[in-house]
Write an enzyme that holds these catalytic residues in place. Structure first.
Site, mmCIF file in Angstrom:
data_model
loop_
_atom_site.group_PDB
_atom_site.id
_atom_site.type_symbol
_atom_site.label_atom_id
_atom_site.label_comp_id
_atom_site.label_asym_id
_atom_site.label_seq_id
_atom_site.Cartn_x
_atom_site.Cartn_y
_atom_site.Cartn_z
ATOM 1 N N LYS A 1 0.845 -1.197 0.000
ATOM 2 C CA LYS A 1 0.000 0.000 0.000
ATOM 3 C C LYS A 1 0.882 1.250 0.000
ATOM 4 C CE LYS A 1 -2.013 -1.378 3.742
ATOM 5 N NZ LYS A 1 -2.893 -1.593 4.911
ATOM 6 N N GLY B 1 -8.455 3.855 10.631
ATOM 7 C CA GLY B 1 -9.059 2.577 10.277
ATOM 8 C C GLY B 1 -8.928 2.168 8.831
ATOM 9 N N THR B 2 -8.167 2.932 8.056
ATOM 10 C CA THR B 2 -8.061 2.645 6.618
ATOM 11 C C THR B 2 -7.548 1.239 6.343
ATOM 12 O OG1 THR B 2 -7.609 4.981 6.212
ATOM 13 C CG2 THR B 2 -7.072 3.453 4.453
ATOM 14 N N GLY B 3 -6.456 0.854 7.010
ATOM 15 C CA GLY B 3 -5.852 -0.448 6.732
ATOM 16 C C GLY B 3 -6.744 -1.601 7.133
ATOM 17 N N CYS B 4 -7.354 -1.510 8.312
ATOM 18 C CA CYS B 4 -8.275 -2.555 8.762
ATOM 19 C C CYS B 4 -9.440 -2.692 7.790
ATOM 20 C CB CYS B 4 -8.809 -2.216 10.151
ATOM 21 S SG CYS B 4 -7.564 -1.936 11.421
ATOM 22 N N THR C 1 -8.772 9.596 8.585
ATOM 23 C CA THR C 1 -8.500 8.346 7.876
ATOM 24 C C THR C 1 -8.246 7.175 8.817
ATOM 25 O OG1 THR C 1 -6.146 8.929 7.756
ATOM 26 C CG2 THR C 1 -7.537 9.549 5.875
#
Length: 265
Positions: free
Chosen positions: A175, A208-211, A206
């Protein structure tokens, strides 16, 4: 009624509701799956950061997993915060016999820079968890920790992906959201290469984007999509969730997991 796809998240709790188990379950609901959870750690967390974290005993993690898998069954699994070498090894052991696809989000730090993975757990991630992954989804900070490669451009993303594939996952999604310019990610299995690009939204909220992205990929896989299609669909969902991210508390607010519902009203 047609049964909903069943997706299991193995991750930590975010008491502020923006990331972790809470974000995973919201994403699964929004995308038409039945979400289930194995809790690995509890955090005291809000928009300003992580004020405390407590991991659960390995026995509790194993018992939750067996309770869900042996009775209900799963069609995809997503892992997040695993905290310690013993938890990483235990979860990897549980997943070693899994027939469902596994999305590994190798969470190491929070959005605010708070450490969520012990330094001595990195070898366990490399040697036991990544080999069971259908898709691994590290951000550039996690890439640097796992590979030693500091990515500054797209060629660096390609080198890092090759290094990560050497640890055994079937696919790697590097990412590139921390790079300047458009939000670009690289998905590859060492043969195919997919560059996924999206406009960068001017929104600081932003959390929590990865989860959210990893959970959305797991839902796509549970629906039977091939990995590239599941990742593209997930990136579209999370890009719009970032655009709709909202202020919450005094710090960084979360992405909006329910943006589709609000867009229809």
């Amino acid at each position: 009624m047609t049964a909903l796809p069943r997706v299991l998240t193995i991750a930590g709790s975010d008491s502020g509701g923006g990331a972790g188990i809470q974000a995973d379950l919201k994403t699964m609901l929004a995308l038409g799956a039945h979400g289930m959870s194995v809790l690995t750690a509890v955090t005291a967390q809000n928009s300003l950061g992580v004020q405390g974290a407590w991991e659960l005993p390995v026995e509790a993690v194993r018992a939750q997993y067996r309770s869900v898998v042996d009775d209900i069954g799963v069609q995809a699994v997503k892992t997040g915060m695993l905290a310690s070498p013993s938890l990483v090894a235990a979860v990897a052991g549980l997943l070693s016999d899994a027939t469902a696809p596994v999305v590994v989000d190798p969470v190491s730090v929070s959005k605010h820079g708070d450490k969520l993975l012990a330094d001595d757990a990195l070898d366990a991630v490399r040697n036991t968890l990544l080999p069971v992954a259908t898709v691994a989804t590290p951000n550039l900070d996690e890439v640097a920790q796992l590979t030693g490669i500091e990515v500054t451009d797209e060629s660096g993303m390609r080198r890092a992906a090759a290094r990560l594939l050497g640890y055994g996952p079937r696919w790697v999604l590097v990412k590139g959201g921390h790079l300047p310019g458009e939000a670009v990610d690289l998905l590859t299995d060492g043969g195919e290469e997919h560059w996924l690009r999206a406009p960068r939204h001017d929104n600081r909220h932003t959390h929590g984007t990865g989860c959210t992205l990893a959970s959305a990929i797991a839902v796509g896989l549970a629906h039977g999509l091939p990995v590239p299609d599941a990742v593209r669909q997930a990136k579209d969902y999370v890009t719009a969730a970032i655009a709709a991210g909202f202020a919450l508390g005094a710090g960084i607010g979360p992405v909006d997991h329910g943006w589709r519902m609000r867009a229809q009203t």
